[in-house]
Design a protein around this motif. Structure first.
Motif, mmCIF file in Angstrom:
data_model
loop_
_atom_site.group_PDB
_atom_site.id
_atom_site.type_symbol
_atom_site.label_atom_id
_atom_site.label_comp_id
_atom_site.label_asym_id
_atom_site.label_seq_id
_atom_site.Cartn_x
_atom_site.Cartn_y
_atom_site.Cartn_z
ATOM 1 N N ALA A 58 -3.538 2.768 9.117
ATOM 2 C CA ALA A 58 -2.774 2.132 8.046
ATOM 3 C C ALA A 58 -1.948 3.205 7.348
ATOM 4 N N VAL A 59 -0.673 2.897 7.095
ATOM 5 C CA VAL A 59 0.210 3.777 6.329
ATOM 6 C C VAL A 59 0.780 2.975 5.161
ATOM 7 N N PHE A 60 1.330 3.690 4.192
ATOM 8 C CA PHE A 60 1.682 3.093 2.918
ATOM 9 C C PHE A 60 3.111 3.455 2.552
ATOM 10 N N ALA A 61 3.942 2.450 2.301
ATOM 11 C CA ALA A 61 5.359 2.664 2.001
ATOM 12 C C ALA A 61 5.535 2.960 0.515
ATOM 13 N N SER A 62 4.907 4.040 0.053
ATOM 14 C CA SER A 62 4.875 4.349 -1.380
ATOM 15 C C SER A 62 6.137 5.041 -1.881
ATOM 16 N N LYS A 63 6.758 5.844 -1.048
ATOM 17 C CA LYS A 63 7.931 6.630 -1.436
ATOM 18 C C LYS A 63 7.676 7.348 -2.760
ATOM 19 N N ALA A 64 6.422 7.865 -2.891
ATOM 20 C CA ALA A 64 5.988 8.629 -4.068
ATOM 21 C C ALA A 64 6.236 7.876 -5.382
ATOM 22 N N GLY A 65 6.176 6.531 -5.323
ATOM 23 C CA GLY A 65 6.327 5.737 -6.538
ATOM 24 C C GLY A 65 7.751 5.358 -6.881
ATOM 25 N N ALA A 66 8.680 5.565 -5.962
ATOM 26 C CA ALA A 66 10.075 5.157 -6.204
ATOM 27 C C ALA A 66 10.160 3.626 -6.277
ATOM 28 N N PRO A 67 11.184 3.088 -6.917
ATOM 29 C CA PRO A 67 11.292 1.634 -7.067
ATOM 30 C C PRO A 67 11.718 0.894 -5.794
ATOM 31 N N THR A 68 12.091 1.625 -4.742
ATOM 32 C CA THR A 68 12.510 0.996 -3.492
ATOM 33 C C THR A 68 11.630 1.468 -2.343
ATOM 34 N N ASN A 69 11.596 0.660 -1.284
ATOM 35 C CA ASN A 69 10.838 1.048 -0.096
ATOM 36 C C ASN A 69 11.548 2.176 0.645
ATOM 37 N N PRO A 70 10.788 3.018 1.337
ATOM 38 C CA PRO A 70 11.402 4.114 2.094
ATOM 39 C C PRO A 70 12.171 3.601 3.313
ATOM 40 N N ASP A 71 13.136 4.396 3.773
ATOM 41 C CA ASP A 71 13.937 4.019 4.939
ATOM 42 C C ASP A 71 13.073 3.748 6.168
ATOM 43 N N TRP A 72 12.038 4.570 6.374
ATOM 44 C CA TRP A 72 11.206 4.386 7.565
ATOM 45 C C TRP A 72 10.570 2.989 7.581
ATOM 46 N N PHE A 73 10.283 2.426 6.412
ATOM 47 C CA PHE A 73 9.713 1.082 6.347
ATOM 48 C C PHE A 73 10.716 0.052 6.873
ATOM 49 N N HIS A 74 11.960 0.155 6.424
ATOM 50 C CA HIS A 74 13.003 -0.771 6.895
ATOM 51 C C HIS A 74 13.222 -0.612 8.401
ATOM 52 N N ASN A 75 13.126 0.623 8.896
ATOM 53 C CA ASN A 75 13.287 0.868 10.328
ATOM 54 C C ASN A 75 12.198 0.172 11.139
ATOM 55 N N LEU A 76 10.943 0.274 10.705
ATOM 56 C CA LEU A 76 9.876 -0.330 11.507
ATOM 57 C C LEU A 76 9.816 -1.840 11.342
ATOM 58 N N VAL A 77 10.306 -2.380 10.237
ATOM 59 C CA VAL A 77 10.408 -3.836 10.113
ATOM 60 C C VAL A 77 11.453 -4.346 11.113
ATOM 61 N N ALA A 78 12.569 -3.614 11.234
ATOM 62 C CA ALA A 78 13.627 -3.999 12.173
ATOM 63 C C ALA A 78 13.199 -3.800 13.624
ATOM 64 N N ASN A 79 12.384 -2.774 13.880
ATOM 65 C CA ASN A 79 11.912 -2.485 15.234
ATOM 66 C C ASN A 79 10.473 -1.988 15.139
ATOM 67 N N PRO A 80 9.493 -2.893 15.295
ATOM 68 C CA PRO A 80 8.086 -2.503 15.124
ATOM 69 C C PRO A 80 7.494 -1.681 16.256
ATOM 70 N N ASP A 81 8.265 -1.444 17.323
ATOM 71 C CA ASP A 81 7.788 -0.582 18.403
ATOM 72 C C ASP A 81 8.003 0.865 17.980
ATOM 73 N N VAL A 82 6.908 1.578 17.750
ATOM 74 C CA VAL A 82 6.956 2.940 17.230
ATOM 75 C C VAL A 82 6.126 3.843 18.129
ATOM 76 N N ALA A 83 6.142 5.132 17.833
ATOM 77 C CA ALA A 83 5.225 6.084 18.467
ATOM 78 C C ALA A 83 4.542 6.847 17.346
ATOM 79 N N LEU A 84 3.323 7.281 17.618
ATOM 80 C CA LEU A 84 2.548 8.045 16.654
ATOM 81 C C LEU A 84 2.114 9.362 17.264
ATOM 82 N N GLU A 85 2.085 10.386 16.438
ATOM 83 C CA GLU A 85 1.425 11.641 16.787
ATOM 84 C C GLU A 85 0.250 11.757 15.836
#
Length: 157
Positions: A58-85
């Motif tokens: 589980a990961v968290f789109a916190s963006k250190a408490g910013a009022p908007t979601n981080p770009d990486w969140f929008h990217n994975l919503v648009a394309n949920p196929d990801v890779a992890l290290e």
């Protein structure tokens, strides 16, 4: 003039030390999330704190408490196929945004384990998305690896 990636040093240290880093992230569970830019189609890599949830992460789109979601969140919503290290291993995964009781259980544990996330929630004024990353079954791995700009592999120890 190109802007240098502020995470480049963390990513380099992660890869050089079998998934471990020092400084602010020392002793924390960290993974590298590979997404595809929703507008550019380019691979993006982001170091993120994670929580193990059974066989998933589980990961968290916190963006250190910013009022908007981080770009990486929008990217994975648009394309949920990801890779992890994770550690020395790289593998394909599928992302999904949690909701309801599942989200609350994971989020509550994260805030208990890392209280800074509770501060991020308060500061942000939004509900921080919780994303579960599920390793693809081996039959799906070829499809995922073929869709990545970088081959899925295990890094040497």
């Amino acid at each position: 003039m190109a802007t240098e990636d502020p995470n480049a040093g963390i990513i380099e240290e992660f890869r050089a030390n079998e998934g471990r880093v020092g400084g602010y992230f020392e002793g924390r569970t960290l993974l590298l999330l590979h997404t595809t830019g929703r507008r550019t189609g380019l691979e993006r890599v982001k170091p993120l704190a994670y929580q193990s949830v059974g066989e998933t992460f589980a990961v968290f789109a916190s963006k250190a408490g910013a009022p908007t979601n981080p770009d990486w969140f929008h990217n994975l919503v648009a394309n949920p196929d990801v890779a992890l290290e994770v550690g020395t291993e790289t593998f394909p995964a599928k992302a999904r945004v949690t909701a309801g009781e599942e989200r609350e259980q994971i989020w509550t544990r994260q805030v208990t384990d890392a209280p800074i996330f509770g501060e991020y929630q308060e500061k942000s004024g939004r509900t921080i998305p919780v994303i579960v990353l599920e390793r693809w079954a081996s039959s799906d791995a070829g499809a995922a690896a073929g869709s990545r700009s970088r081959p899925v592999r295990s890094r040497p120890a």
